[in-house]
Design a protein around this motif. Sequence first.
Motif, short mmCIF file in Angstrom:
data_model
loop_
_atom_site.label_atom_id
_atom_site.label_comp_id
_atom_site.label_asym_id
_atom_site.label_seq_id
_atom_site.Cartn_x
_atom_site.Cartn_y
_atom_site.Cartn_z
N LYS A 6 51.58 62.22 96.40
CA LYS A 6 52.45 63.35 96.76
C LYS A 6 53.48 63.63 95.67
CE LYS A 6 55.33 64.98 100.61
NZ LYS A 6 55.87 64.63 101.96
N GLN A 7 54.09 62.58 95.12
CA GLN A 7 55.08 62.74 94.05
C GLN A 7 54.44 63.31 92.79
OE1 GLN A 7 56.38 58.65 94.02
NE2 GLN A 7 58.30 59.12 95.09
N THR A 8 53.23 62.86 92.51
CA THR A 8 52.52 63.33 91.32
C THR A 8 52.26 64.83 91.41
OG1 THR A 8 51.43 61.18 91.09
CG2 THR A 8 50.44 63.04 89.91
N VAL A 9 51.74 65.26 92.55
CA VAL A 9 51.44 66.68 92.75
C VAL A 9 52.73 67.51 92.74
CG1 VAL A 9 50.54 68.37 94.39
CG2 VAL A 9 49.25 66.28 93.90
N ALA A 10 53.79 66.99 93.33
CA ALA A 10 55.07 67.71 93.36
C ALA A 10 55.59 67.95 91.95
CB ALA A 10 56.09 66.93 94.18
N ALA A 11 55.48 66.95 91.08
CA ALA A 11 55.93 67.09 89.69
C ALA A 11 55.12 68.15 88.96
CB ALA A 11 55.84 65.74 88.97
N LEU A 12 53.82 68.17 89.21
CA LEU A 12 52.94 69.16 88.57
C LEU A 12 53.23 70.56 89.09
CD1 LEU A 12 49.62 67.10 88.67
CD2 LEU A 12 50.95 67.66 86.62
N LYS A 13 53.47 70.68 90.38
CA LYS A 13 53.80 71.99 90.95
C LYS A 13 55.12 72.52 90.38
CE LYS A 13 51.40 71.69 95.43
NZ LYS A 13 51.57 71.60 96.90
N GLU A 14 56.09 71.65 90.21
CA GLU A 14 57.39 72.05 89.69
C GLU A 14 57.27 72.65 88.29
OE1 GLU A 14 61.84 70.14 88.85
OE2 GLU A 14 60.28 68.93 89.78
N ARG A 15 56.33 72.14 87.50
CA ARG A 15 56.11 72.65 86.14
C ARG A 15 55.11 73.80 86.11
NH1 ARG A 15 56.54 69.89 81.62
NH2 ARG A 15 56.36 71.99 80.77
N GLY A 16 54.57 74.20 87.26
CA GLY A 16 53.60 75.29 87.30
C GLY A 16 52.27 74.93 86.69
N LEU A 17 51.90 73.64 86.74
CA LEU A 17 50.66 73.17 86.11
C LEU A 17 49.55 72.88 87.13
CD1 LEU A 17 52.35 70.63 83.65
CD2 LEU A 17 51.28 72.79 83.00
N PHE A 18 49.91 72.80 88.40
CA PHE A 18 48.95 72.36 89.41
C PHE A 18 48.05 73.50 89.89
CE2 PHE A 18 47.87 71.33 93.90
CZ PHE A 18 47.20 70.13 93.68
N LYS A 19 46.75 73.22 90.01
CA LYS A 19 45.80 74.19 90.54
C LYS A 19 45.33 73.79 91.94
CE LYS A 19 42.67 75.94 87.74
NZ LYS A 19 41.58 75.98 86.72
N GLU A 20 44.70 72.63 92.03
CA GLU A 20 44.23 72.15 93.32
C GLU A 20 43.95 70.66 93.26
OE1 GLU A 20 42.24 74.80 91.96
OE2 GLU A 20 40.69 73.61 90.96
N ILE A 21 43.82 70.06 94.44
CA ILE A 21 43.37 68.68 94.54
C ILE A 21 42.06 68.70 95.33
CG2 ILE A 21 44.78 68.24 96.61
CD1 ILE A 21 44.99 65.30 95.65
N ILE A 22 41.06 67.97 94.83
CA ILE A 22 39.77 67.92 95.49
C ILE A 22 39.61 66.55 96.13
CG2 ILE A 22 37.27 68.16 95.21
CD1 ILE A 22 37.83 69.86 92.71
N VAL A 23 39.52 66.50 97.45
CA VAL A 23 39.41 65.26 98.23
C VAL A 23 38.20 65.37 99.15
CG1 VAL A 23 40.56 63.68 99.82
CG2 VAL A 23 41.92 64.96 98.15
N ASP A 24 37.27 64.45 99.00
CA ASP A 24 36.06 64.44 99.85
C ASP A 24 35.36 65.80 99.83
OD1 ASP A 24 36.64 61.82 100.55
OD2 ASP A 24 37.81 62.42 102.31
N GLY A 25 35.32 66.42 98.68
CA GLY A 25 34.63 67.70 98.54
C GLY A 25 35.44 68.91 98.94
N GLN A 26 36.63 68.72 99.50
CA GLN A 26 37.48 69.84 99.91
C GLN A 26 38.47 70.19 98.80
OE1 GLN A 26 39.01 68.33 103.85
NE2 GLN A 26 38.39 70.39 104.50
N TRP A 27 38.61 71.49 98.55
CA TRP A 27 39.56 71.99 97.57
C TRP A 27 40.84 72.37 98.32
CZ3 TRP A 27 37.71 74.58 92.58
CH2 TRP A 27 36.49 74.02 92.15
N LEU A 28 41.93 71.72 97.98
CA LEU A 28 43.18 71.89 98.72
C LEU A 28 44.35 72.13 97.78
CD1 LEU A 28 42.62 68.81 101.04
CD2 LEU A 28 42.23 71.20 101.70
N TYR A 29 45.38 72.82 98.31
CA TYR A 29 46.62 72.97 97.54
C TYR A 29 47.65 71.93 97.97
CZ TYR A 29 50.48 75.17 95.04
OH TYR A 29 51.53 75.41 94.18
N ASP A 30 47.61 71.55 99.23
CA ASP A 30 48.52 70.53 99.75
C ASP A 30 47.80 69.18 99.81
OD1 ASP A 30 50.60 72.35 100.17
OD2 ASP A 30 49.76 72.95 102.11
#
Length: 509
Positions: A5-29
């Motif tokens: 969660k902290q990793t994704v938050a840091a990436l979102k803050e810099r405008g670098l995050f696109k998506e996270i893929i977990v078990d085949g699902q493409w998610l933003y959260d």
Amino acid sequence: MLTVKQTVAALKERGLFKEIIVDGQWLYDVPEKIADLEFKQLSYDSRAIEPQTLFICKGQRFNPQYLVDAVKKGATACLTQQVYDEELAGQTVWQLVVTDVQKAMATVARSFYGDPEKELTLVGFTGTKGKTTSVYFTRHILAHVFDNQVAQLSSIAECLDGKNFIESHLTTPESLDLYRMMRQAVDNGMKYLVMEVSSQAYKKSRVDGLHFDIGVFLNISRDHISPVEHPSFDDYLWCKSQLVKNADKVIINREIPYFELLAQKTRAFGNQLITYGSDQSDADYRFTLGEHGHFQVASFNDQLPAVAGDFRVMLPGSFNCSNATAALAVAAQLSDKTSEFAAGLLETKVPGRMEILKNEKGYVACVDYAHNYLSMSESFKFLKHEYPDGRLIVVTGSVGSKAESRRQDIGRALSEYADVAILTEDDNYFEDPKKIIQAIRDHIVDPHVEVHEILNREEAIKTAFQMARPGDVMFMAAKGREQFLRENGHDKPYVGDYQLTEQLMKAYN
């Protein structure tokens, strides 16, 4: 450590995050089931993986097999610019997909290591030549003033505890290594970090988001222009000029080309402009050359801390007095103990930089890392002045697979100053050294220069000694004390220019 969660938050803050893929699902959260799971290690090397590692898929030549190997060894997620669904089919590895993996690596590394840069006073040097020497000058001065609480990162050696040095492999480390080193320096009690900032550091986002307390711009000339470095001089200059945007105080050589551009940029970003130069300039800090490394410095801006007096460096050449003045200007912004500055300068030695070796038979050799026109011509001018009656015998090659413009520049320098040129191998990387040698030879336009081609570098230096007579001076260019030659993706063992020259001085005594 860092949670998902902290990793994704840091990436979102810099405008670098696109998506996270977990078990085949493409998610933003980030799914709750993995949000608080921790990454215990970051790595871009598939050979250095532990359980709960976030593996970083970086590099122009990235092979997806590296990712497969990392997963087999325990990586739980990857940071990537490209989706690898096919390669990771059947795996439970999460993919953190970003817009720019180099910037993302810098962002995540900063958070993972706890923002170590905030606990250090950062000084960065850029320029076509002189970065390493200036870093050494500055570190030695500050070490005198601040009781060795000064770390160093340079193209020659790193020092993270104020006393022990280890060999470097990049002028500016990859961002992941840079933040790890800064954390180590802080944990070792360091308060200051003096480092080189290469054009590639900005080109490849190694220092993305890093802000310096003081940035120094030493000089600029045409170098590092090739398909794998900078496509043009404009790109090279733009990358280097990023330092003046990212430093609170910017110290610039008043006498260099493009000074006005750099000064305007500095002011436009609201940073303080400080200048240095010779006594022929209108700089804030000015040096007057003496002889044998002696020089004087005076201050001409009442709004800045004063530096005045007689100084000496043990490295020959007017360019080293200029670099030393830059170091003095830095030190003056950080300390008022100016009486201690001279001692720090005087004791500075830079491995492989203008190291003069002699023996009782009159043989003289200079070992230096010079590898472009600016550094070679300045060194050659000094040696011609110091040894006017003998020949200048130069052993040199040029790096392969990049900086192709250097070959022309080296040929030009040899044409202007050398009596004998022995062309040999350097760090060839993936290029044929014979092709590199021929390119240099094609640009030696003075027919009076005696040219030899000896592919084996050790044999080339031995040949220089065989040719030399008392009164001549030999110059071994580019490798200094490095004990490797880079070839086909590997480091090939090599005795070292300095080490071999030292041996031969004894043998010919």
